[in-house]
Motif scaffolding. Structure first.
Motif, PDB file in Angstrom:
ATOM      1  N   TYR A  74     -14.661  -2.545  -9.764  1.00  0.00           N
ATOM      2  CA  TYR A  74     -13.863  -2.051 -10.891  1.00  0.00           C
ATOM      3  C   TYR A  74     -13.255  -0.680 -10.617  1.00  0.00           C
ATOM      4  CZ  TYR A  74     -12.582  -0.819 -15.656  1.00  0.00           C
ATOM      5  OH  TYR A  74     -11.889  -0.424 -16.768  1.00  0.00           O
ATOM      6  N   ASP A  75     -14.044   0.251 -10.056  1.00  0.00           N
ATOM      7  CA  ASP A  75     -13.514   1.600  -9.857  1.00  0.00           C
ATOM      8  C   ASP A  75     -12.380   1.604  -8.837  1.00  0.00           C
ATOM      9  OD1 ASP A  75     -15.402   0.979  -7.914  1.00  0.00           O
ATOM     10  OD2 ASP A  75     -15.939   3.069  -7.551  1.00  0.00           O
ATOM     11  N   ILE A  76     -12.451   0.705  -7.841  1.00  0.00           N
ATOM     12  CA  ILE A  76     -11.367   0.597  -6.860  1.00  0.00           C
ATOM     13  C   ILE A  76     -10.108   0.054  -7.533  1.00  0.00           C
ATOM     14  CG2 ILE A  76     -10.586  -0.592  -4.776  1.00  0.00           C
ATOM     15  CD1 ILE A  76     -12.631   1.594  -4.255  1.00  0.00           C
ATOM     16  N   VAL A  77     -10.285  -0.981  -8.348  1.00  0.00           N
ATOM     17  CA  VAL A  77      -9.155  -1.554  -9.076  1.00  0.00           C
ATOM     18  C   VAL A  77      -8.516  -0.493  -9.970  1.00  0.00           C
ATOM     19  CG1 VAL A  77      -8.456  -3.285 -10.777  1.00  0.00           C
ATOM     20  CG2 VAL A  77     -10.120  -3.881  -9.019  1.00  0.00           C
ATOM     21  N   LEU A  78      -9.344   0.307 -10.620  1.00  0.00           N
ATOM     22  CA  LEU A  78      -8.858   1.356 -11.516  1.00  0.00           C
ATOM     23  C   LEU A  78      -8.043   2.392 -10.754  1.00  0.00           C
ATOM     24  CD1 LEU A  78      -9.153   2.279 -14.520  1.00  0.00           C
ATOM     25  CD2 LEU A  78     -11.032   3.719 -13.749  1.00  0.00           C
ATOM     26  N   ARG A  79      -8.556   2.812  -9.586  1.00  0.00           N
ATOM     27  CA  ARG A  79      -7.879   3.856  -8.809  1.00  0.00           C
ATOM     28  C   ARG A  79      -6.546   3.360  -8.232  1.00  0.00           C
ATOM     29  NH1 ARG A  79     -12.091   6.249  -4.664  1.00  0.00           N
ATOM     30  NH2 ARG A  79     -10.447   7.796  -4.349  1.00  0.00           N
ATOM     31  N   ILE A  80      -6.526   2.121  -7.744  1.00  0.00           N
ATOM     32  CA  ILE A  80      -5.277   1.583  -7.197  1.00  0.00           C
ATOM     33  C   ILE A  80      -4.285   1.306  -8.323  1.00  0.00           C
ATOM     34  CG2 ILE A  80      -4.250  -0.359  -5.939  1.00  0.00           C
ATOM     35  CD1 ILE A  80      -6.733  -0.428  -4.190  1.00  0.00           C
ATOM     36  N   SER A  81      -4.792   0.909  -9.495  1.00  0.00           N
ATOM     37  CA  SER A  81      -3.929   0.754 -10.667  1.00  0.00           C
ATOM     38  C   SER A  81      -3.247   2.078 -10.990  1.00  0.00           C
ATOM     39  CB  SER A  81      -4.748   0.284 -11.876  1.00  0.00           C
ATOM     40  OG  SER A  81      -5.234  -1.024 -11.702  1.00  0.00           O
ATOM     41  N   ALA A  82      -4.004   3.176 -10.890  1.00  0.00           N
ATOM     42  CA  ALA A  82      -3.462   4.504 -11.181  1.00  0.00           C
ATOM     43  C   ALA A  82      -2.369   4.873 -10.189  1.00  0.00           C
ATOM     44  CB  ALA A  82      -4.581   5.548 -11.145  1.00  0.00           C
ATOM     45  N   LEU A  83      -2.619   4.612  -8.910  1.00  0.00           N
ATOM     46  CA  LEU A  83      -1.652   4.957  -7.870  1.00  0.00           C
ATOM     47  C   LEU A  83      -0.351   4.171  -8.023  1.00  0.00           C
ATOM     48  CD1 LEU A  83      -3.865   5.161  -4.650  1.00  0.00           C
ATOM     49  CD2 LEU A  83      -2.791   7.057  -5.871  1.00  0.00           C
ATOM     50  N   LEU A  84      -0.485   2.893  -8.350  1.00  0.00           N
ATOM     51  CA  LEU A  84       0.695   2.017  -8.403  1.00  0.00           C
ATOM     52  C   LEU A  84       1.298   1.918  -9.802  1.00  0.00           C
ATOM     53  CD1 LEU A  84      -0.516  -0.926  -6.106  1.00  0.00           C
ATOM     54  CD2 LEU A  84       0.780   1.122  -5.480  1.00  0.00           C
TER      55      LEU A  84
ATOM     56  N   ILE B  55       0.749   1.704   3.852  1.00  0.00           N
ATOM     57  CA  ILE B  55      -0.690   1.525   3.653  1.00  0.00           C
ATOM     58  C   ILE B  55      -1.423   2.837   3.946  1.00  0.00           C
ATOM     59  CG2 ILE B  55      -2.762   0.274   4.404  1.00  0.00           C
ATOM     60  CD1 ILE B  55      -0.771  -1.425   2.832  1.00  0.00           C
ATOM     61  N   GLY B  56      -0.925   3.590   4.929  1.00  0.00           N
ATOM     62  CA  GLY B  56      -1.550   4.875   5.257  1.00  0.00           C
ATOM     63  C   GLY B  56      -1.544   5.829   4.094  1.00  0.00           C
ATOM     64  N   LEU B  57      -0.478   5.783   3.285  1.00  0.00           N
ATOM     65  CA  LEU B  57      -0.396   6.665   2.118  1.00  0.00           C
ATOM     66  C   LEU B  57      -1.439   6.291   1.077  1.00  0.00           C
ATOM     67  CD1 LEU B  57       1.077   8.921   0.568  1.00  0.00           C
ATOM     68  CD2 LEU B  57       2.648   7.164  -0.302  1.00  0.00           C
ATOM     69  N   ILE B  58      -1.608   4.982   0.844  1.00  0.00           N
ATOM     70  CA  ILE B  58      -2.639   4.509  -0.088  1.00  0.00           C
ATOM     71  C   ILE B  58      -4.016   4.920   0.411  1.00  0.00           C
ATOM     72  CG2 ILE B  58      -3.702   2.463  -1.126  1.00  0.00           C
ATOM     73  CD1 ILE B  58      -0.935   2.961  -2.206  1.00  0.00           C
ATOM     74  N   ALA B  59      -4.245   4.743   1.704  1.00  0.00           N
ATOM     75  CA  ALA B  59      -5.546   5.098   2.298  1.00  0.00           C
ATOM     76  C   ALA B  59      -5.826   6.587   2.126  1.00  0.00           C
ATOM     77  CB  ALA B  59      -5.562   4.720   3.782  1.00  0.00           C
ATOM     78  N   ASP B  60      -4.824   7.424   2.377  1.00  0.00           N
ATOM     79  CA  ASP B  60      -4.998   8.872   2.235  1.00  0.00           C
ATOM     80  C   ASP B  60      -5.321   9.258   0.794  1.00  0.00           C
ATOM     81  OD1 ASP B  60      -4.486   9.226   4.910  1.00  0.00           O
ATOM     82  OD2 ASP B  60      -2.377   9.793   4.635  1.00  0.00           O
ATOM     83  N   GLN B  61      -4.624   8.646  -0.142  1.00  0.00           N
ATOM     84  CA  GLN B  61      -4.827   8.970  -1.558  1.00  0.00           C
ATOM     85  C   GLN B  61      -6.234   8.587  -2.021  1.00  0.00           C
ATOM     86  OE1 GLN B  61      -2.699  10.420  -3.980  1.00  0.00           O
ATOM     87  NE2 GLN B  61      -1.550  11.034  -2.170  1.00  0.00           N
ATOM     88  N   LEU B  62      -6.763   7.501  -1.467  1.00  0.00           N
ATOM     89  CA  LEU B  62      -8.092   7.027  -1.876  1.00  0.00           C
ATOM     90  C   LEU B  62      -9.214   7.602  -1.016  1.00  0.00           C
ATOM     91  CD1 LEU B  62      -7.300   3.247  -2.519  1.00  0.00           C
ATOM     92  CD2 LEU B  62      -7.619   5.045  -4.227  1.00  0.00           C
ATOM     93  N   GLY B  63      -8.843   8.256   0.096  1.00  0.00           N
ATOM     94  CA  GLY B  63      -9.859   8.798   1.004  1.00  0.00           C
ATOM     95  C   GLY B  63     -10.495   7.713   1.849  1.00  0.00           C
ATOM     96  N   TYR B  64      -9.731   6.640   2.130  1.00  0.00           N
ATOM     97  CA  TYR B  64     -10.229   5.518   2.920  1.00  0.00           C
ATOM     98  C   TYR B  64      -9.456   5.420   4.234  1.00  0.00           C
ATOM     99  CZ  TYR B  64     -12.543   3.608  -1.274  1.00  0.00           C
ATOM    100  OH  TYR B  64     -13.332   3.414  -2.367  1.00  0.00           O
ATOM    101  N   THR B  65      -9.931   4.555   5.109  1.00  0.00           N
ATOM    102  CA  THR B  65      -9.166   4.229   6.304  1.00  0.00           C
ATOM    103  C   THR B  65      -8.251   3.051   5.970  1.00  0.00           C
ATOM    104  OG1 THR B  65     -10.785   2.606   7.101  1.00  0.00           O
ATOM    105  CG2 THR B  65     -11.114   4.914   7.766  1.00  0.00           C
ATOM    106  N   LYS B  66      -7.256   2.810   6.834  1.00  0.00           N
ATOM    107  CA  LYS B  66      -6.378   1.646   6.638  1.00  0.00           C
ATOM    108  C   LYS B  66      -7.193   0.353   6.670  1.00  0.00           C
ATOM    109  CE  LYS B  66      -2.039   3.418   8.586  1.00  0.00           C
ATOM    110  NZ  LYS B  66      -1.008   3.196   9.630  1.00  0.00           N
ATOM    111  N   ARG B  67      -8.192   0.336   7.541  1.00  0.00           N
ATOM    112  CA  ARG B  67      -9.038  -0.856   7.659  1.00  0.00           C
ATOM    113  C   ARG B  67      -9.742  -1.147   6.335  1.00  0.00           C
ATOM    114  NH1 ARG B  67     -13.963  -1.679  12.056  1.00  0.00           N
ATOM    115  NH2 ARG B  67     -14.421  -3.834  11.525  1.00  0.00           N
ATOM    116  N   ASN B  68     -10.231  -0.088   5.668  1.00  0.00           N
ATOM    117  CA  ASN B  68     -10.869  -0.266   4.358  1.00  0.00           C
ATOM    118  C   ASN B  68      -9.899  -0.873   3.355  1.00  0.00           C
ATOM    119  OD1 ASN B  68     -12.649   2.857   4.722  1.00  0.00           O
ATOM    120  ND2 ASN B  68     -13.428   0.783   5.037  1.00  0.00           N
ATOM    121  N   ILE B  69      -8.657  -0.402   3.376  1.00  0.00           N
ATOM    122  CA  ILE B  69      -7.659  -0.897   2.426  1.00  0.00           C
ATOM    123  C   ILE B  69      -7.383  -2.374   2.657  1.00  0.00           C
ATOM    124  CG2 ILE B  69      -5.284  -0.661   1.605  1.00  0.00           C
ATOM    125  CD1 ILE B  69      -7.123   1.681   0.857  1.00  0.00           C
ATOM    126  N   TYR B  70      -7.254  -2.765   3.918  1.00  0.00           N
ATOM    127  CA  TYR B  70      -7.003  -4.189   4.213  1.00  0.00           C
ATOM    128  C   TYR B  70      -8.205  -5.061   3.800  1.00  0.00           C
ATOM    129  CZ  TYR B  70      -2.604  -3.247   6.597  1.00  0.00           C
ATOM    130  OH  TYR B  70      -1.308  -2.883   6.871  1.00  0.00           O
TER     131      TYR B  70
END
Length: 199
Positions: free
Chosen positions: A137-147, A112-127
């Motif tokens: 939508y933009d969050i869905v788009l960015r996580i779609s790109a990462l995964l 989860i820390g890696l996802i948070a770092d890539q998005l510029g968020y904290t782990k808490r934000n990701i959860y």
């Protein structure tokens, strides 16, 4: 593809280079000046905004997106009655996107820390994102790109204004239903194949 590009700043720079005023851009989009300045501050604006501003400034900002949805096509539609609107809003409504994201990340053993770092968020934000049925939508788009997994197909309907919507159509059956529904008027269709080939 240039995933590190700050698209909002690029939009501002291209507008300035082409002598397109912020006021003109706001009028063409039907936004306030404050809305435009907020867009310029966003690294990755919503996909629909990227396409609209690309048309206005005659510049392919989509080529700087890290990911483009792979649904067959994007439709801008008018919906004349509430029953039809509710049916479309409930299409894939049982899919909890946040939970699905968490599931895919766990299956791939991605920290989860890696996802948070890539998005510029904290782990808490990701959860917190994982708790949301339909994240922004933009969050869905960015996580779609990462995964490299297209979660956008579960965001079927986005409101533009009153009875005008954007819908991502990922299957031919739904497209045929829309075409045959007298309560739905298709204003514009964008075939993603014409966009993704540039990336």
């Amino acid at each position: 593809m240039t995933p590190d590009t700050h698209i909002g700043k690029l939009m501002r720079d291209i507008a300035k280079k082409r002598n397109v005023s912020t006021k003109y851009l706001a009028e063409k989009l039907g936004y306030t000046l404050d809305n435009i300045y907020k867009i310029f501050k966003r690294r990755l604006p919503d996909y629909e905004l990227v396409m609209r501003i690309s048309n206005i400034l005659d510049y392919d900002f989509a080529s700087h997106l890290p990911f483009v949805p792979v649904a067959h096509r994007q439709l801008i539609i008018l919906i004349a009655d509430n029953d039809t609107k509710n049916q479309l809003l409930n299409y894939n409504a049982n899919v909890h996107i946040g939970t699905l994201m968490h599931k895919i990340i766990k299956e791939r053993n991605i920290p989860i820390g890696l996802i948070a770092d890539q998005l510029g968020y904290t782990k808490r934000n990701i959860y917190k994102i994982f708790e949301r049925c339909k994240p922004d939508y933009d969050i869905v788009l960015r996580i779609s790109a990462l995964l490299e997994y297209d979660f956008t197909i579960y965001l079927q309907l986005q409101t533009i204004q009153y009875n005008q919507f954007i819908i991502l159509v990922a299957d031919d059956e739904l497209l045929e239903k829309l075409r045959n529904n007298s309560a739905v008027e298709i204003i514009k269709a964008i075939d993603f194949n014409t966009i993704v080939k540039q990336l």
